[in-house]
Design a protein around this motif. Structure first.
Motif, PDB file in Angstrom:
ATOM      1  N   LEU A 167       0.885  -0.999   0.054  1.00 53.85           N
ATOM      2  CA  LEU A 167       0.107   0.034   0.225  1.00 53.85           C
ATOM      3  C   LEU A 167       0.897   1.344  -0.113  1.00 53.85           C
ATOM      4  N   GLY A 168       2.168   1.190   0.026  1.00 53.37           N
ATOM      5  CA  GLY A 168       3.087   2.365   0.164  1.00 53.37           C
ATOM      6  C   GLY A 168       3.245   2.967   1.313  1.00 53.37           C
ATOM      7  N   TRP A 169       2.918   2.116   2.530  1.00 53.10           N
ATOM      8  CA  TRP A 169       3.013   2.753   3.852  1.00 53.10           C
ATOM      9  C   TRP A 169       3.916   1.692   4.823  1.00 53.10           C
ATOM     10  N   CYS A 170       5.198   1.288   4.065  1.00 55.95           N
ATOM     11  CA  CYS A 170       5.944   0.184   4.498  1.00 55.95           C
ATOM     12  C   CYS A 170       6.854   0.806   5.842  1.00 55.95           C
TER      13      CYS A 170
ATOM     14  N   VAL B  85      21.263  14.534   1.201  1.00 49.72           N
ATOM     15  CA  VAL B  85      21.015  15.533   0.278  1.00 49.72           C
ATOM     16  C   VAL B  85      19.595  16.168   0.406  1.00 49.72           C
ATOM     17  N   ASP B  86      19.599  17.431   0.049  1.00 51.95           N
ATOM     18  CA  ASP B  86      18.391  18.285   0.279  1.00 51.95           C
ATOM     19  C   ASP B  86      17.832  18.896  -1.020  1.00 51.95           C
ATOM     20  N   LEU B  87      17.624  18.359  -2.231  1.00 52.22           N
ATOM     21  CA  LEU B  87      17.177  18.874  -3.283  1.00 52.22           C
ATOM     22  C   LEU B  87      15.624  18.826  -3.561  1.00 52.22           C
ATOM     23  N   ILE B  88      15.228  17.528  -3.536  1.00 51.33           N
ATOM     24  CA  ILE B  88      13.629  17.318  -3.703  1.00 51.33           C
ATOM     25  C   ILE B  88      12.739  18.073  -2.969  1.00 51.33           C
ATOM     26  N   PHE B  89      13.067  17.907  -1.403  1.00 52.72           N
ATOM     27  CA  PHE B  89      11.866  18.667  -0.879  1.00 52.72           C
ATOM     28  C   PHE B  89      11.982  19.884  -0.289  1.00 52.72           C
ATOM     29  N   ARG B  90      13.201  20.412  -0.494  1.00 54.87           N
ATOM     30  CA  ARG B  90      13.614  21.826  -0.240  1.00 54.87           C
ATOM     31  C   ARG B  90      12.860  22.793  -0.809  1.00 54.87           C
ATOM     32  N   LYS B  91      12.521  23.780  -0.012  1.00 55.70           N
ATOM     33  CA  LYS B  91      11.721  24.791  -0.673  1.00 55.70           C
ATOM     34  C   LYS B  91      12.411  25.566  -1.598  1.00 55.70           C
ATOM     35  N   SER B  92      11.755  25.607  -2.925  1.00 53.03           N
ATOM     36  CA  SER B  92      12.659  26.183  -3.878  1.00 53.03           C
ATOM     37  C   SER B  92      12.818  27.675  -3.688  1.00 53.03           C
ATOM     38  N   GLU B  93      14.142  28.243  -4.330  1.00 57.23           N
ATOM     39  CA  GLU B  93      14.189  29.703  -4.201  1.00 57.23           C
ATOM     40  C   GLU B  93      13.233  30.429  -5.053  1.00 57.23           C
ATOM     41  N   SER B  94      13.229  29.799  -6.215  1.00 56.46           N
ATOM     42  CA  SER B  94      12.330  30.456  -7.143  1.00 56.46           C
ATOM     43  C   SER B  94      10.802  29.533  -7.331  1.00 56.46           C
ATOM     44  N   ASP B  95      10.120  30.491  -7.730  1.00 54.53           N
ATOM     45  CA  ASP B  95       8.756  29.646  -7.625  1.00 54.53           C
ATOM     46  C   ASP B  95       8.731  28.955  -9.184  1.00 54.53           C
TER      47      ASP B  95
ATOM     48  N   GLY C  85       4.026   0.711  -7.515  1.00 56.41           N
ATOM     49  CA  GLY C  85       3.549  -0.291  -6.826  1.00 56.41           C
ATOM     50  C   GLY C  85       4.688  -1.288  -6.489  1.00 56.41           C
ATOM     51  N   GLU C  86       5.823  -1.009  -6.607  1.00 57.98           N
ATOM     52  CA  GLU C  86       7.107  -2.038  -6.263  1.00 57.98           C
ATOM     53  C   GLU C  86       7.086  -1.978  -4.835  1.00 57.98           C
ATOM     54  N   PRO C  87       6.822  -3.352  -4.164  1.00 65.69           N
ATOM     55  CA  PRO C  87       6.800  -3.282  -2.614  1.00 65.69           C
ATOM     56  C   PRO C  87       7.987  -2.646  -2.085  1.00 65.69           C
ATOM     57  N   GLY C  88       7.889  -2.021  -0.909  1.00 62.17           N
ATOM     58  CA  GLY C  88       8.879  -1.261  -0.309  1.00 62.17           C
ATOM     59  C   GLY C  88       9.139   0.295  -0.865  1.00 62.17           C
ATOM     60  N   THR C  89       8.321   0.651  -1.790  1.00 65.18           N
ATOM     61  CA  THR C  89       8.531   2.069  -2.163  1.00 65.18           C
ATOM     62  C   THR C  89       7.425   2.910  -1.748  1.00 65.18           C
ATOM     63  N   PHE C  90       7.837   4.000  -1.397  1.00 67.01           N
ATOM     64  CA  PHE C  90       6.475   4.809  -0.881  1.00 67.01           C
ATOM     65  C   PHE C  90       6.978   6.453  -1.018  1.00 67.01           C
ATOM     66  N   LYS C  91       8.170   6.720  -1.663  1.00 62.30           N
ATOM     67  CA  LYS C  91       8.673   7.781  -1.573  1.00 62.30           C
ATOM     68  C   LYS C  91       7.854   8.879  -2.908  1.00 62.30           C
ATOM     69  N   ASP C  92       7.252   8.385  -3.783  1.00 65.28           N
ATOM     70  CA  ASP C  92       6.462   9.037  -4.792  1.00 65.28           C
ATOM     71  C   ASP C  92       5.403   9.820  -4.203  1.00 65.28           C
ATOM     72  N   ARG C  93       4.658   9.094  -3.380  1.00 64.70           N
ATOM     73  CA  ARG C  93       3.631   9.346  -2.496  1.00 64.70           C
ATOM     74  C   ARG C  93       4.103  10.749  -1.617  1.00 64.70           C
ATOM     75  N   GLU C  94       5.020  10.837  -0.984  1.00 65.63           N
ATOM     76  CA  GLU C  94       5.624  12.021  -0.265  1.00 65.63           C
ATOM     77  C   GLU C  94       5.810  12.968  -1.164  1.00 65.63           C
ATOM     78  N   ILE C  95       6.540  12.728  -2.330  1.00 61.10           N
ATOM     79  CA  ILE C  95       6.890  13.896  -3.237  1.00 61.10           C
ATOM     80  C   ILE C  95       5.502  14.547  -3.932  1.00 61.10           C
ATOM     81  N   LEU C  96       4.582  13.871  -4.225  1.00 56.39           N
ATOM     82  CA  LEU C  96       3.206  14.262  -4.591  1.00 56.39           C
ATOM     83  C   LEU C  96       2.668  15.104  -3.381  1.00 56.39           C
ATOM     84  N   ASP C  97       2.653  14.652  -2.359  1.00 48.96           N
ATOM     85  CA  ASP C  97       2.248  15.177  -1.108  1.00 48.96           C
ATOM     86  C   ASP C  97       2.844  16.597  -0.587  1.00 48.96           C
ATOM     87  N   VAL C  98       4.179  16.516  -0.680  1.00 51.50           N
ATOM     88  CA  VAL C  98       4.773  17.532  -0.067  1.00 51.50           C
ATOM     89  C   VAL C  98       5.191  18.715  -1.224  1.00 51.50           C
TER      90      VAL C  98
END
Ligand SMILES: Cc1cc2nc3c(=O)[nH]c(=O)nc-3n(C[C@H](O)[C@H](O)[C@H](O)COP(=O)(O)O)c2cc1C
Ligand code: SF4
Lengths: 154, 389
Positions: free
Chosen positions: A120-123, B10-20, B79-92
């Motif tokens: 589910l993406g909450w591992c 590293v802090d590139l992805i989630f960093r608040k960007s300087e430019s909008d 969908g790859e088991p053990g992956t959940f970073k795209d959710r966080e990126i789309l959320d944040v």
């Protein structure tokens, strides 16, 4: 106009009058009724000018487009290894006891169905589950009991 | 071999960007598409969805196609088991994803884009649709003719495979197509299409904003930049971390292990399992083991038989059933390890099963079947006793 016709019209508006709107239509019916009855499939097929077999073929491909009758609240517990390591099997057992059903069954009052699902993406916060579209994670048997109770009274 | 190098966060992805984002796109519109594409090529960015195809080259191939209709698709099927970073990126940082799509659209000449979000992430949908709506309006005001729409999946892992995803978007069963032709020439609705992972699009945006050199500072020759990892299993600090590419598994385990790590599964079920003896010599990156970001740690209390069993069950369920090596192969691998465990088959049978996994690798139609050998051989070879006793 009946309910299905309304949904189709709405999705045609949103996604264009083409087959691209088919899955959004089926998803929309699921969100309302939790499963696709034979009658619904026939009706959708007619409105899309497709054969019923074609629409059935699409629906049966996707695990969230249930073609078996389901209860009002469909519980899906993640069974991927990360959640299993954090105790998902225990969660499944406790829900089975609470609802007095086995996996892939629905309670007699048609309120709950109990299924498993893949990651589910909450591992990092396992065990996790879905109830309809809502996510619950960091589950313990106590927490699950409280959540189920909440849905029972909903 | 002991290395003292600490893991570089590293802090590139989630960093608040300087430019909008919109002002970055405005700047892009003043440049030639090919210059933007060459910037991405220069950065060395490779796809973050698992396969690692060079992103700039992908964009260039679509750019060169002579078609008035083209598409940009963001693969958020995760969908790859053990992956959940795209959710966080789309959320944040959803704006950065949308900006990456818009820049790609300008470069290749696409007017329409889709985000294919897995059904499991429905809870993000309403919020995302609002943000997209707003973004589409802003693109209009700066004169970029491009519109994004959100589309939801329905619980099928194989739909993350790019051609299966097109089929699904077209309202069909998510069955992968033959390749070639590749999506850059024949993609969604048979039109030239760039399909990129969520994270790839964000890096493309960041590289366009801050320049390829800032990105190239990180990583190695073959694995430029950083990557967002999803870390789970036996670790005191599970979660999402952006790390520099090119570290050894040993460095990784030093930082994230629980002191008793016996194996790390890199790249989810379709990835490889690295046992303790290989930690120091295995690099996480394209020169070693590439990964879409799934890192699962197992300590010595875990049965690797159970792990492999769980993975094989997953594949049996998620195989689309279109081709025989994958449909029947996974079932036989699963039955096979069960039979060896129960003593119904001799241990040497595992060698037969390994051959089957290799046959699946060369004869399956898509990556789902082709991956069989990765987890199967790496787990069976390194944890043979656990398979037998
Ligand atoms: C079975 C299977 C599942 C996949 N799932 C995903 C996924 O969920 N997300 C993703 O970005 N790529 C996934 N891919 C890879 C895509 O086919 C494709 O390579 C990727 O979206 C390209 O984007 P990138 O170049 O930015 O990595 C999957 C591939 C296979 C074979
Ligand atoms: S390899 Fe598996 S998932 Fe891929 S097309 Fe063949 S049967 Fe379907």
């Amino acid at each position: 106009m009946n309910e299905i016709e309304n949904i189709v019209k709405e999705m045609f508006k949103k996604y264009g009058k083409s087959r691209t709107a088919l899955i959004p239509v089926l998803q929309s019916i699921i969100r309302k009724k939790r499963f696709l009855s034979d009658e619904d499939i026939v009706e959708v097929a007619k409105l899309f000018d497709l054969s019923s077999a074609e629409v059935y073929g699409v629906a049966s491909f996707y695990s969230f487009l249930d073609i078996k009758p389901r209860g009002k609240y469909v519980i899906r517990i993640c069974k991927t290894i990360s959640c299993e390591m954090k105790g998902s099997k225990e969660i499944i057992e406790s829900i089975k006891k609470m609802l007095k059903i086995n996996l892939n069954e629905t309670t007699k009052d048609n309120k709950f169905s109990l299924l498993t699902t893949n990651c589910l993406g909450w591992c990092h916060k396992g065990p996790a589950m879905l109830i309809n579209e809502d996510v619950y994670y960091d589950l313990t048997p106590e927490k699950v009991a409280e959540i189920i109770e909440f849905y029972k009274n909903k | 071999m002991k290395s003292d190098k600490v893991i570089n966060k590293v802090d590139l992805i989630f960093r608040k960007s300087e430019s909008d984002e919109i002002s970055v796109i405005k700047r892009v519109l003043e440049k030639k598409p090919i210059d933007i594409i060459n910037n991405i090529i220069d950065s060395g960015l490779r796809g973050r969805g698992g396969a690692g195809f060079p992103t700039g080259l992908k964009w260039k191939l679509a750019y060169e196609q002579n078609s008035t209709v083209k598409y940009v698709i963001c693969n958020a099927d995760e969908g790859e088991p053990g992956t959940f970073k795209d959710r966080e990126i789309l959320d944040v940082v959803p704006q950065k994803v949308l900006a990456g799509m818009a820049i790609c659209a300008y470069c290749i000449g696409a007017k329409k884009g889709y985000i294919y979000l897995r059904g499991e992430y429905f809870f993000l949908a309403n919020k995302l649709e609002e943000i997209i709506e707003n973004f589409n309006q802003k693109l209009k005001t700066i004169g970029l003719d491009f519109e994004i729409q959100l589309y939801l999946g329905s619980g099928a892992y194989v739909c993350g495979e790019e051609t299966a995803l097109f089929e699904s978007l077209e309202g069909k069963r998510g069955e992968p197509r033959n390749k070639p032709p590749f999506p850059t020439s024949v993609g969604f609705l048979n039109k030239p299409t760039v399909i990129n992972n969520v994270e790839t699009l964000v890096y493309a945006y960041i590289i366009t904003d801050i320049g390829p050199n800032e990105f190239k500072k990180y990583g190695t020759k073959d694995s430029r930049g950083s990557k967002v990892f999803s870390i789970s299993g036996d670790t005191p600090k599970p979660g999402i971390y952006e790390l520099e590419l090119g570290m050894t598994v040993e460095d990784f385990v030093k930082e994230f292990g629980d002191g008793d790590t016996k194996a790390v599964q890199i790249g989810g079920c379709s990835g490889k399992c690295v046992p303790r003896k290989d930690f120091a010599t295995t690099i996480i990156g394209f020169e070693g083991i590439p990964t879409g970001g799934s890192m699962m740690l197992f300590n010595s209390s875990r049965s690797m038989y159970n792990v492999l069993h769980n993975f094989l069950e997953f594949f049996c369920e998620e195989s689309c059933g279109q081709c025989t090596p994958c449909r029947v192969g996974y079932q036989q691998l699963l039955k096979g390890i069960e039979a060896v465990k129960k003593g119904e088959r001799p241990a040497s049978y595992l060698e037969e099963l390994k051959k089957l996994a290799l046959t699946m690798k060369v004869s399956s139609k898509c990556g789902l079947g082709q991956s069989a050998a990765n987890p199967f051989i790496s787990i069976v070879d390194n944890f043979k006793e656990e398979m037998i006793y």
